[in-house]
Scaffold this motif. Structure first.
Motif, PDB file in Angstrom:
ATOM      1  N   VAL A   6      64.517  85.647  71.252  1.00  0.00           N
ATOM      2  CA  VAL A   6      63.754  84.399  71.406  1.00  0.00           C
ATOM      3  C   VAL A   6      63.548  83.783  70.029  1.00  0.00           C
ATOM      4  CG1 VAL A   6      61.643  83.336  72.299  1.00  0.00           C
ATOM      5  CG2 VAL A   6      62.581  85.368  73.414  1.00  0.00           C
ATOM      6  N   GLY A   7      64.187  82.637  69.802  1.00  0.00           N
ATOM      7  CA  GLY A   7      64.176  82.023  68.471  1.00  0.00           C
ATOM      8  C   GLY A   7      65.513  82.335  67.812  1.00  0.00           C
ATOM      9  N   PHE A   8      66.199  81.299  67.343  1.00  0.00           N
ATOM     10  CA  PHE A   8      67.519  81.543  66.753  1.00  0.00           C
ATOM     11  C   PHE A   8      67.635  80.748  65.455  1.00  0.00           C
ATOM     12  CE2 PHE A   8      72.338  81.798  67.282  1.00  0.00           C
ATOM     13  CZ  PHE A   8      72.368  83.181  67.146  1.00  0.00           C
ATOM     14  N   ASP A  41      66.521  79.107  72.031  1.00  0.00           N
ATOM     15  CA  ASP A  41      66.006  78.437  70.839  1.00  0.00           C
ATOM     16  C   ASP A  41      65.113  77.279  71.267  1.00  0.00           C
ATOM     17  OD1 ASP A  41      67.697  76.322  71.458  1.00  0.00           O
ATOM     18  OD2 ASP A  41      69.178  76.780  69.908  1.00  0.00           O
ATOM     19  N   ASN A  42      64.777  76.391  70.337  1.00  0.00           N
ATOM     20  CA  ASN A  42      63.801  75.355  70.704  1.00  0.00           C
ATOM     21  C   ASN A  42      64.398  74.224  71.534  1.00  0.00           C
ATOM     22  OD1 ASN A  42      65.317  74.454  68.599  1.00  0.00           O
ATOM     23  ND2 ASN A  42      63.625  73.541  67.461  1.00  0.00           N
ATOM     24  N   LYS A  43      65.710  74.312  71.828  1.00  0.00           N
ATOM     25  CA  LYS A  43      66.307  73.228  72.631  1.00  0.00           C
ATOM     26  C   LYS A  43      67.042  73.720  73.866  1.00  0.00           C
ATOM     27  CE  LYS A  43      67.144  70.001  68.809  1.00  0.00           C
ATOM     28  NZ  LYS A  43      67.842  70.533  67.642  1.00  0.00           N
ATOM     29  N   GLY A  44      67.354  75.007  73.946  1.00  0.00           N
ATOM     30  CA  GLY A  44      68.134  75.482  75.088  1.00  0.00           C
ATOM     31  C   GLY A  44      68.195  76.992  75.165  1.00  0.00           C
ATOM     32  N   LEU A  52      76.141  88.320  75.533  1.00  0.00           N
ATOM     33  CA  LEU A  52      76.700  87.069  75.000  1.00  0.00           C
ATOM     34  C   LEU A  52      77.722  87.384  73.912  1.00  0.00           C
ATOM     35  CD1 LEU A  52      73.254  85.244  74.671  1.00  0.00           C
ATOM     36  CD2 LEU A  52      75.095  84.536  76.220  1.00  0.00           C
ATOM     37  N   ASP A  53      78.748  86.546  73.851  1.00  0.00           N
ATOM     38  CA  ASP A  53      79.724  86.644  72.754  1.00  0.00           C
ATOM     39  C   ASP A  53      79.024  86.045  71.520  1.00  0.00           C
ATOM     40  OD1 ASP A  53      81.616  85.784  70.853  1.00  0.00           O
ATOM     41  OD2 ASP A  53      83.192  85.763  72.368  1.00  0.00           O
ATOM     42  N   LEU A  54      78.774  86.872  70.510  1.00  0.00           N
ATOM     43  CA  LEU A  54      77.926  86.420  69.405  1.00  0.00           C
ATOM     44  C   LEU A  54      78.602  85.378  68.518  1.00  0.00           C
ATOM     45  CD1 LEU A  54      76.102  89.757  68.510  1.00  0.00           C
ATOM     46  CD2 LEU A  54      75.364  87.906  70.011  1.00  0.00           C
ATOM     47  N   GLU A  55      79.930  85.472  68.375  1.00  0.00           N
ATOM     48  CA  GLU A  55      80.644  84.432  67.600  1.00  0.00           C
ATOM     49  C   GLU A  55      80.451  83.077  68.283  1.00  0.00           C
ATOM     50  OE1 GLU A  55      82.399  84.994  64.877  1.00  0.00           O
ATOM     51  OE2 GLU A  55      83.405  86.943  64.952  1.00  0.00           O
ATOM     52  N   ARG A  56      80.597  83.098  69.606  1.00  0.00           N
ATOM     53  CA  ARG A  56      80.462  81.847  70.379  1.00  0.00           C
ATOM     54  C   ARG A  56      79.029  81.322  70.332  1.00  0.00           C
ATOM     55  NH1 ARG A  56      82.050  82.271  76.476  1.00  0.00           N
ATOM     56  NH2 ARG A  56      80.740  80.456  76.871  1.00  0.00           N
ATOM     57  N   LEU A  57      78.082  82.266  70.346  1.00  0.00           N
ATOM     58  CA  LEU A  57      76.666  81.882  70.296  1.00  0.00           C
ATOM     59  C   LEU A  57      76.348  81.189  68.961  1.00  0.00           C
ATOM     60  CD1 LEU A  57      74.014  82.257  71.997  1.00  0.00           C
ATOM     61  CD2 LEU A  57      73.531  84.223  70.538  1.00  0.00           C
ATOM     62  N   LEU A  58      76.868  81.779  67.862  1.00  0.00           N
ATOM     63  CA  LEU A  58      76.636  81.187  66.535  1.00  0.00           C
ATOM     64  C   LEU A  58      77.320  79.820  66.442  1.00  0.00           C
ATOM     65  CD1 LEU A  58      77.062  84.495  64.509  1.00  0.00           C
ATOM     66  CD2 LEU A  58      75.003  83.079  64.460  1.00  0.00           C
ATOM     67  N   LYS A  63      76.398  73.587  66.739  1.00  0.00           N
ATOM     68  CA  LYS A  63      76.460  72.261  67.388  1.00  0.00           C
ATOM     69  C   LYS A  63      75.058  71.754  67.716  1.00  0.00           C
ATOM     70  CE  LYS A  63      80.770  73.444  69.719  1.00  0.00           C
ATOM     71  NZ  LYS A  63      81.161  73.984  71.008  1.00  0.00           N
ATOM     72  N   GLY A  64      74.029  72.541  67.476  1.00  0.00           N
ATOM     73  CA  GLY A  64      72.651  72.059  67.672  1.00  0.00           C
ATOM     74  C   GLY A  64      71.750  73.011  68.424  1.00  0.00           C
ATOM     75  N   THR A  65      72.289  73.722  69.424  1.00  0.00           N
ATOM     76  CA  THR A  65      71.434  74.620  70.202  1.00  0.00           C
ATOM     77  C   THR A  65      72.283  75.690  70.906  1.00  0.00           C
ATOM     78  OG1 THR A  65      70.061  74.808  72.202  1.00  0.00           O
ATOM     79  CG2 THR A  65      71.435  72.858  72.053  1.00  0.00           C
ATOM     80  N   VAL A  66      71.687  76.857  71.144  1.00  0.00           N
ATOM     81  CA  VAL A  66      72.401  77.906  71.884  1.00  0.00           C
ATOM     82  C   VAL A  66      72.691  77.446  73.316  1.00  0.00           C
ATOM     83  CG1 VAL A  66      71.494  79.804  70.496  1.00  0.00           C
ATOM     84  CG2 VAL A  66      70.249  79.086  72.552  1.00  0.00           C
ATOM     85  N   GLY A  67      71.989  76.395  73.771  1.00  0.00           N
ATOM     86  CA  GLY A  67      72.244  75.819  75.098  1.00  0.00           C
ATOM     87  C   GLY A  67      73.677  75.320  75.232  1.00  0.00           C
ATOM     88  N   MET A  68      74.337  75.039  74.082  1.00  0.00           N
ATOM     89  CA  MET A  68      75.732  74.568  74.104  1.00  0.00           C
ATOM     90  C   MET A  68      76.701  75.696  74.451  1.00  0.00           C
ATOM     91  SD  MET A  68      75.424  71.405  73.377  1.00  0.00           S
ATOM     92  CE  MET A  68      77.008  70.761  72.898  1.00  0.00           C
ATOM     93  N   TYR A  69      76.207  76.932  74.501  1.00  0.00           N
ATOM     94  CA  TYR A  69      77.073  78.089  74.809  1.00  0.00           C
ATOM     95  C   TYR A  69      77.798  77.862  76.124  1.00  0.00           C
ATOM     96  CZ  TYR A  69      78.287  83.086  75.365  1.00  0.00           C
ATOM     97  OH  TYR A  69      78.933  84.292  75.521  1.00  0.00           O
TER      98      TYR A  69
END
Ligand code: HSE
Length: 335
Positions: A6-8, A41-44, A52-58, A63-69
């Motif tokens: 929680v928090g990225f 994170d604070n947006k998604g 989760l694939d951590l490379e993809r998460l980073l 791009k702005g938020t982990v919600g883009m995963y």
């Protein structure tokens, strides 16, 4: 082990990078295979029960938020904490030393749903340490927070484990890297203002740098240590606190003429908690410079010991999170 992050921000992302670089040796050395099954994170948020694939998460975060995963921008940290199956929640949301939120609600939700918690967020612990420990005990889960004091330097573990059996009578030290950096730079001739600007630029300071310069950050760490190490039941309101904004270059110069330095010292003597600028002999081992932290423990039988190390930084703090995760695994899941 299934983990909800929680928090990225800096620490959360450093933790993901640490897992990527250490996965082989974590398994071979410690038999541990952490899987981040959700990240908020604070947006998604991003959720994957398989991990989760951590490379993809980073990359999504860039791009702005982990919600883009998964291009789903849903965001409800409490829902994720309560409904995603996991053993551990790592709370890395920003520290708020006035309300403790949103970290306190995250920690309470995690513990109520039977999850162990690792917090690098100082707010909840500084404001409600005794009740959070009580709630952890009631729910039969562990609450760990190595990264809240000393970054990666194991100050809490040193006191709690290495000095086990002895009785710590008091401790004092430098618990805030930013103010130590400012005071060290003032000794080199910089003004308070330019030293502060320098510390902000280098990323040492809290988002609100008054938390550092007014002594709140050091006070929060003092509270966490006093509860955990000394068994006191104290919160922020129990700390007598003075920051460094009143320290002038001329004060620093006069101290230097006496072979001393002015340091923001946090001290606990089992009764009183205090943070204030203090003149310290340059020969004292706690008289460290730059962003270093240093704490001297005075114990009944073994005398004084000082632990020194880097008190801040993403990777440093992420290493403390990993330490806590291994402890939780060893205590609860090792066969
Ligand atoms: N602002 C903090 C410091 C960061 O300077 O020590 C680490 O808690």
């Amino acid at each position: 082990m299934r983990v909800i992050l929680v928090g990225f921000g800096v620490v959360g992302q450093s933790f993901a990078k640490l897992l990527l670089s250490r996965s082989a040796d974590l398994y071979s050395q410690h038999g541990i295979k952490p899987r981040i099954v959700a990240c908020v994170d604070n947006k998604g948020s991003a959720v994957s029960p398989a991990g989760l694939d951590l490379e993809r998460l980073l990359a999504a975060k860039k791009k702005g938020t982990v919600g883009m995963y998964e291009k789903k921008e849903s965001f409800d940290p409490i829902h994720v904490i309560e409904n995603v199956d996991a053993e551990v929640v790592i709370e890395c949301s920003p520290t708020n030393l006035t309300t403790g939120e949103p970290g306190t609600s995250h920690i309470i939700s995690a513990m109520r749903t039977g999850k162990h918690v690792i917090s690098v967020n100082k707010g909840p612990l500084a404001l409600a340490f005794p009740s959070l420990i009580e709630l952890a005990n009631y729910n039969g889960v562990m609450l760990r927070f190595s990264g809240t004091v000393g970054g990666g330097t194991p100050i809490l573990e040193f006191a709690k484990r290495c000095l086990k059996g002895d009785r710590i009578i008091s401790f004092q030290g430098i618990l805030n890297g930013t103010t130590n950096y400012i005071l060290s730079k003032m000794e080199e001739g910089l003004t308070y203002e330019s030293a502060l600007a320098d510390a902000k630029e280098k990323g040492y300071a809290e988002a609100n740098s008054a938390l550092d310069t007014d002594g709140y950050d050091a006070a929060a760490k003092l509270v966490i240590m006093s509860n955990w190490v000394m068994g006191m039941k104290v919160t922020m309101k129990d700390v007598a606190r003075t920051g460094i904004s009143g320290v002038k270059v001329s004060d620093v110069g006069r101290a230097r003429e006496r072979s001393n330095a002015i340091k923001l010292i946090a001290a606990c003597d089992s009764r009183r908690l205090e943070v204030r600028p203090t003149e310290v002999s340059k020969k004292d081992p706690i008289c460290v410079n730059g962003t270093l932290n240093a704490v001297t423990f005075s114990s009944e039988h073994s005398g004084q010991q000082t632990i020194i190390g880097r008190g801040a930084g993403g990777m440093e703090t992420a290493s403390a999170v990993l330490r806590d995760l291994i402890e939780i695994r060893d205590t609860n899941f090792a066969s």
